[in-house]
Design a protein around this motif. Sequence first.
Motif, PDB file in Angstrom:
ATOM      1  N   ASP A  38       0.835  -1.205   0.000  1.00 32.40           N
ATOM      2  CA  ASP A  38       0.000   0.000   0.000  1.00 32.40           C
ATOM      3  C   ASP A  38       0.866   1.250   0.000  1.00 32.40           C
ATOM      4  OD1 ASP A  38      -1.836  -1.991   0.402  1.00 32.40           O
ATOM      5  OD2 ASP A  38      -2.993  -0.876   1.897  1.00 32.40           O
ATOM      6  N   TRP A  40       0.529   5.822  -0.172  1.00 31.83           N
ATOM      7  CA  TRP A  40      -0.233   7.073  -0.283  1.00 31.83           C
ATOM      8  C   TRP A  40       0.225   7.778  -1.550  1.00 31.83           C
ATOM      9  CZ3 TRP A  40      -4.323   8.445   2.548  1.00 31.83           C
ATOM     10  CH2 TRP A  40      -4.498   7.846   3.809  1.00 31.83           C
ATOM     11  N   GLY A  43      -2.507  11.974  -1.777  1.00 32.63           N
ATOM     12  CA  GLY A  43      -3.477  11.999  -0.682  1.00 32.63           C
ATOM     13  C   GLY A  43      -4.450  10.836  -0.677  1.00 32.63           C
ATOM     14  N   LEU A  44      -4.238   9.868  -1.555  1.00 34.70           N
ATOM     15  CA  LEU A  44      -5.145   8.715  -1.633  1.00 34.70           C
ATOM     16  C   LEU A  44      -4.441   7.448  -1.170  1.00 34.70           C
ATOM     17  CD1 LEU A  44      -6.695   9.363  -5.148  1.00 34.70           C
ATOM     18  CD2 LEU A  44      -7.710   9.900  -2.918  1.00 34.70           C
ATOM     19  N   ARG A  45      -5.172   6.618  -0.436  1.00 36.48           N
ATOM     20  CA  ARG A  45      -4.613   5.340  -0.004  1.00 36.48           C
ATOM     21  C   ARG A  45      -4.871   4.299  -1.101  1.00 36.48           C
ATOM     22  NH1 ARG A  45      -0.464   4.036   2.957  1.00 36.48           N
ATOM     23  NH2 ARG A  45      -0.580   1.944   3.826  1.00 36.48           N
ATOM     24  N   SER A  47      -4.251   0.421  -2.354  1.00 39.82           N
ATOM     25  CA  SER A  47      -4.010  -0.925  -1.808  1.00 39.82           C
ATOM     26  C   SER A  47      -3.966  -1.929  -2.956  1.00 39.82           C
ATOM     27  CB  SER A  47      -5.121  -1.312  -0.821  1.00 39.82           C
ATOM     28  OG  SER A  47      -5.171  -0.420   0.267  1.00 39.82           O
ATOM     29  N   HIS A 100      -9.882   4.244  -5.039  1.00 32.63           N
ATOM     30  CA  HIS A 100      -8.994   4.843  -4.032  1.00 32.63           C
ATOM     31  C   HIS A 100      -9.662   6.039  -3.355  1.00 32.63           C
ATOM     32  CE1 HIS A 100      -6.461   2.163  -6.077  1.00 32.63           C
ATOM     33  NE2 HIS A 100      -6.155   2.958  -7.083  1.00 32.63           N
ATOM     34  N   THR A 104     -10.271   6.051   0.632  1.00 31.08           N
ATOM     35  CA  THR A 104      -9.687   7.119   1.436  1.00 31.08           C
ATOM     36  C   THR A 104     -10.778   7.895   2.168  1.00 31.08           C
ATOM     37  OG1 THR A 104      -7.952   7.264  -0.232  1.00 31.08           O
ATOM     38  CG2 THR A 104      -8.061   9.049   1.372  1.00 31.08           C
ATOM     39  N   ARG A 108     -10.915   8.394   6.141  1.00 28.96           N
ATOM     40  CA  ARG A 108     -10.999   9.748   6.716  1.00 28.96           C
ATOM     41  C   ARG A 108     -12.195   9.861   7.661  1.00 28.96           C
ATOM     42  NH1 ARG A 108      -6.147  11.305   6.210  1.00 28.96           N
ATOM     43  NH2 ARG A 108      -5.417  11.997   4.178  1.00 28.96           N
ATOM     44  N   GLN A 137      -0.741   0.794   9.293  1.00 33.92           N
ATOM     45  CA  GLN A 137      -0.040   1.114   8.052  1.00 33.92           C
ATOM     46  C   GLN A 137       1.346   0.473   8.062  1.00 33.92           C
ATOM     47  OE1 GLN A 137      -0.471   5.193   6.591  1.00 33.92           O
ATOM     48  NE2 GLN A 137       1.725   5.156   6.152  1.00 33.92           N
ATOM     49  N   GLU A 139       4.467  -0.526   5.288  1.00 33.39           N
ATOM     50  CA  GLU A 139       4.916  -0.320   3.901  1.00 33.39           C
ATOM     51  C   GLU A 139       6.259  -0.984   3.683  1.00 33.39           C
ATOM     52  OE1 GLU A 139       5.082   3.836   2.978  1.00 33.39           O
ATOM     53  OE2 GLU A 139       2.890   4.038   2.839  1.00 33.39           O
TER      54      GLU A 139
END
Length: 318
Positions: A38, A40, A43-45, A47, A100, A104, A108, A137, A139
Amino acid sequence: MRIVVLAGGFGGSRFVSGVRDAVGPDDEITVVANTADDIWLFGLRVSPDLDTIMYTLGDGIDAERGWGRTDETWNAKEELATYGEPQAWFGLGDRDLATHVVRTARLREGLTLTEATAELCRRWQPGVTLLPMTDAQVETHVATTVDGQDQVIHFQEYWIKHHAGVPVRGIELQGIEDAGPTPEVLAALESADVILAAPSNPIVSIGPIVSVPGMRDALSDAKAPVVGVSPIIGGAALRGMADQLLDALGIEISATGVARYHGDLLDGWLVDTEDADQVDAIEAAGITARAVPLYMRDAETSRQLALDAIALATELHS
Ligand code: GDP
Ligand code: CA
């Protein structure tokens, strides 16, 4: 029967499709997916492995590429590149982008990744319960050298931007020490009859899943046997960068090398018929091994592989 599958993206999704085709309507499948890929972006997660599994099982995958959506367009990516956005190397399609954005937005609003994934799956109806390995999270980062400079870069940057063309000095699972398996994952493992490890990348797919603190204990405490499928056939990975990573970490690129790497995690291990001569060495390491065809060419070969994995698990269970 309750089946749990540990899975990465490409090999993982094909294998899970096979499992879904192999079982009956009363059987329950839970997929514990790698989330260490995953990232960022803008500003979007994002996966990647969760989405590859969700799109594959929901018939929304671009089958030729093996990732992303069918009928994809790339307008947003082009616009981002025109702005000079530094992360525009990532393959972010317009349709994919919506996934995404929704994920996100839910994060949020305070939902967990597990809950956000369940919401996305309400659209895709994958026929399995799809769970991230953790809500924390984590990574994967790669210690490498780019243009003569030692750097630690996100796995996606290594894989997509550099096409795995830079040397690997090490792998770091950033955030792993603060992660834990979710209650959903623990409950699934505890009640499982069969636990399968898909033929996924041992270092950056299965590796992160079993490195979540508490996961190895949950796997060994589970009453179900753990049966894995080798992603290495005849000394090479079928797709992706698994062989480069194994080599960089000093692990033998073979079905036996990967079985030894996973070690006491495994009760059973499937190798390809081409690697039948390795069965004795694997069994000497205390892992029951069988040689069966491991190429997932189509739905039927994937289904047969799933049946073989379930058969070995059932044999080990009794
Ligand atoms: P990623 O997250 O998209 O990289 O995908 P995975 O980690 O789930 O799967 C990548 C691995 O799948 C690679 O190491 C490949 O060797 C393996 N793989 C791909 N196709 C097959 C196949 O047909 N059979 C087997 N046994 N392994 C495969
Ligand atoms: Ca992956």
